[in-house]
Design a protein around this motif. Structure first.
Motif, PDB file in Angstrom:
ATOM      1  N   ARG A 159      -9.124  -0.204  10.929  1.00 55.20           N
ATOM      2  CA  ARG A 159      -9.820   0.322   9.763  1.00 55.20           C
ATOM      3  C   ARG A 159     -11.318   0.399  10.020  1.00 55.20           C
ATOM      4  NH1 ARG A 159      -7.643   3.317   7.606  1.00 55.20           N
ATOM      5  NH2 ARG A 159      -8.789   3.097   5.652  1.00 55.20           N
TER       6      ARG A 159
ATOM      7  N   GLU B 234       0.265   3.470   7.469  1.00 62.30           N
ATOM      8  CA  GLU B 234      -0.123   4.500   8.437  1.00 62.30           C
ATOM      9  C   GLU B 234       0.738   4.463   9.696  1.00 62.30           C
ATOM     10  OE1 GLU B 234      -4.229   3.645   9.109  1.00 62.30           O
ATOM     11  OE2 GLU B 234      -4.909   4.761   7.352  1.00 62.30           O
TER      12      GLU B 234
ATOM     13  N   LYS C  40      -4.545  -6.609   2.168  1.00 58.10           N
ATOM     14  CA  LYS C  40      -4.740  -5.173   1.997  1.00 58.10           C
ATOM     15  C   LYS C  40      -4.868  -4.444   3.330  1.00 58.10           C
ATOM     16  CE  LYS C  40      -7.832  -3.960  -1.083  1.00 58.10           C
ATOM     17  NZ  LYS C  40      -9.078  -4.022  -1.883  1.00 58.10           N
TER      18      LYS C  40
ATOM     19  N   LYS D 261      -2.350  -1.486   4.530  1.00 55.51           N
ATOM     20  CA  LYS D 261      -2.846  -0.137   4.837  1.00 55.51           C
ATOM     21  C   LYS D 261      -2.452   0.269   6.256  1.00 55.51           C
ATOM     22  CE  LYS D 261      -5.537   3.573   4.676  1.00 55.51           C
ATOM     23  NZ  LYS D 261      -5.185   4.789   3.917  1.00 55.51           N
TER      24      LYS D 261
ATOM     25  N   ASP E 276       1.073   5.428   0.007  1.00 54.38           N
ATOM     26  CA  ASP E 276       0.348   6.652   0.358  1.00 54.38           C
ATOM     27  C   ASP E 276       1.333   7.820   0.275  1.00 54.38           C
ATOM     28  OD1 ASP E 276      -1.336   8.585   1.316  1.00 54.38           O
ATOM     29  OD2 ASP E 276      -1.801   7.574   3.204  1.00 54.38           O
TER      30      ASP E 276
ATOM     31  N   HIS F 128       0.862  -1.190   0.000  1.00 53.43           N
ATOM     32  CA  HIS F 128       0.000   0.000   0.000  1.00 53.43           C
ATOM     33  C   HIS F 128       0.891   1.231   0.000  1.00 53.43           C
ATOM     34  CE1 HIS F 128      -2.487   3.255   1.766  1.00 53.43           C
ATOM     35  NE2 HIS F 128      -3.376   2.752   0.939  1.00 53.43           N
TER      36      HIS F 128
ATOM     37  N   GLU G 288      -2.965   7.507  -3.458  1.00 57.04           N
ATOM     38  CA  GLU G 288      -2.997   6.272  -2.679  1.00 57.04           C
ATOM     39  C   GLU G 288      -3.413   5.099  -3.560  1.00 57.04           C
ATOM     40  OE1 GLU G 288      -5.473   4.610   1.236  1.00 57.04           O
ATOM     41  OE2 GLU G 288      -5.662   6.702   0.603  1.00 57.04           O
TER      42      GLU G 288
ATOM     43  N   TYR H 146      -3.281   0.379  -3.807  1.00 60.09           N
ATOM     44  CA  TYR H 146      -2.812  -0.956  -3.434  1.00 60.09           C
ATOM     45  C   TYR H 146      -2.175  -1.606  -4.658  1.00 60.09           C
ATOM     46  CZ  TYR H 146      -5.873  -0.652   0.679  1.00 60.09           C
ATOM     47  OH  TYR H 146      -6.481  -0.270   1.846  1.00 60.09           O
TER      48      TYR H 146
END
Length: 363
Positions: free
Chosen positions: A191, A163, A155, A159, A17, A15, A116, A118
């Protein structure tokens, strides 16, 4: 059951970002903004108090400014906040550059936003952490933007990883560390957990992933409905949602960065021929056509020039035509001395092959 499912998931998911994307772009383009608290949005002093913060840099975030905050509220939190109006055309163009880089690593890409996405890199022979490092390096070389990256086997974990160390961080969560990672995660970081859900968890005394893991699936359904199932599997580091390619590819291109600068026109032409043959082969393989051809040139001073030509019907997939067009643009941009570090050719305005393409020179 959960342990069996987890053990069977051997995918490699990344992922990506881009850190504070809009704000970072503006700071890159105007270095004077780097040390100032910056918000992307309309200045309330100039727009009768109207406006919403699209994003903020990390200096502003430390002062309490965040995305979706009203501009007046943001100014109260940070009186010396600087506002820059968003330039979405610029952001979309840079996002397209970044997504073109993604396609160098895999065709299985799920865009989430301009900043962003995946990537499923399971078919790539290199390890996922190595691919993540190469990906971040390519994005920096191409755009001078940093990104945060999460690497794992699904995923959700990827994610959570992206973060975990922001900005400009990488978090790798392999199978043998995944459960511990999730157990130690504060409940607010799961999430889908928003303010109302967090309030329920506080009343239940649930503080982290370990507490969540201890709750039964039935109890989670009672308190949170269908979202309880999502939470149940998150607490077990398990998620089988695939990386979904949501649209036809937006561009097909190839670039080459040279370790030593090119100073000879014939060498440049040879490099364009190699790029053109690869782009055409890629387009033919995917049965795609393009209506815009873009040439990209970067010199030794990191000055980048791009020029494209668009027609109403798709171009003929002709490497010789691509090279002629590229050299016309190159000769216009670099008539004398040259020191070329990067060349690129890209087709965009992509569509599937449904009829015979025509050459620009036949019109």
């Amino acid at each position: 059951m959960a342990e069996f499912l987890q053990a069977k998931d051997n995918r490699k998911i990344i992922h990506v970002d881009i850190d504070a994307f809009y704000a970072q772009v503006e700071m890159r383009d105007d270095p004077r903004l780097k040390k100032l608290p910056l918000a992307i949005g309309r200045d309330p002093d100039k727009h009768l108090g109207h406006g919403v913060v699209a994003t903020a840099n990390y200096v502003a975030r430390k002062a309490g400014v965040h995305s979706a905050m009203g501009s007046i509220e943001a100014k109260r939190a940070c009186p010396n906040l600087v506002f820059v109006a968003p330039d979405f055309d610029k952001y979309r163009a840079i996002s397209a550059q970044i997504h073109a880089i993604f396609h160098e690593f895999t065709e299985m890409i799920e865009p989430v936003a301009l900043d962003e996405a995946y990537l499923d890199v399971s078919s790539n022979k290199m390890s996922a952490p190595t691919l993540a490092a190469k990906l971040r390096k390519r994005i920096w070389e191409e755009t001078h933007l940093t990104c945060s990256v999460g690497v794992s086997y699904n995923k959700v974990l990827a994610k959570l990883g992206s973060e975990h160390h922001k900005p400009n961080g990488v978090t790798v969560i392999p199978h043998n560390l995944a459960q511990d990672f999730v157990w130690e995660l504060p409940i607010k970081d799961f999430r889908g957990v928003g303010a109302k859900t967090l309030e329920k968890f506080e009343k239940l005394g649930i503080k982290d992933g370990r507490d969540l893991y201890a709750m039964s699936q039935d109890d989670l359904r009672v308190y949170f409905g269908s979202f309880g199932d999502v939470l149940y599997w998150q607490a077990r580091a398990t998620h089988f949602g695939p990386v979904k390619d949501r649209s036809i590819r937006q561009s097909v291109g190839k670039e080459n960065t040279f370790e030593f600068a090119l100073h000879d026109r014939q060498v440049v032409e040879a490099a364009f021929k190699e790029l053109a043959s690869k782009v055409v082969a890629n387009m033919e393989k995917r049965k795609l056509l393009g209506r815009t051809l873009t040439v990209k040139i970067r010199d030794d001073d990191f000055h980048t020039s791009t020029k494209g030509i668009t027609q109403s019907v798709p171009f003929e997939l002709d490497p010789a035509f691509m090279v002629r067009q590229a050299m016309l643009i190159f000769d216009e941009a670099y008539p004398d001395d040259m020191a070329i570090r990067l060349l690129g050719l890209t087709f965009s305005n992509i569509e599937e092959q449904k009829y015979q393409a025509v050459s620009l020179f036949e019109q």
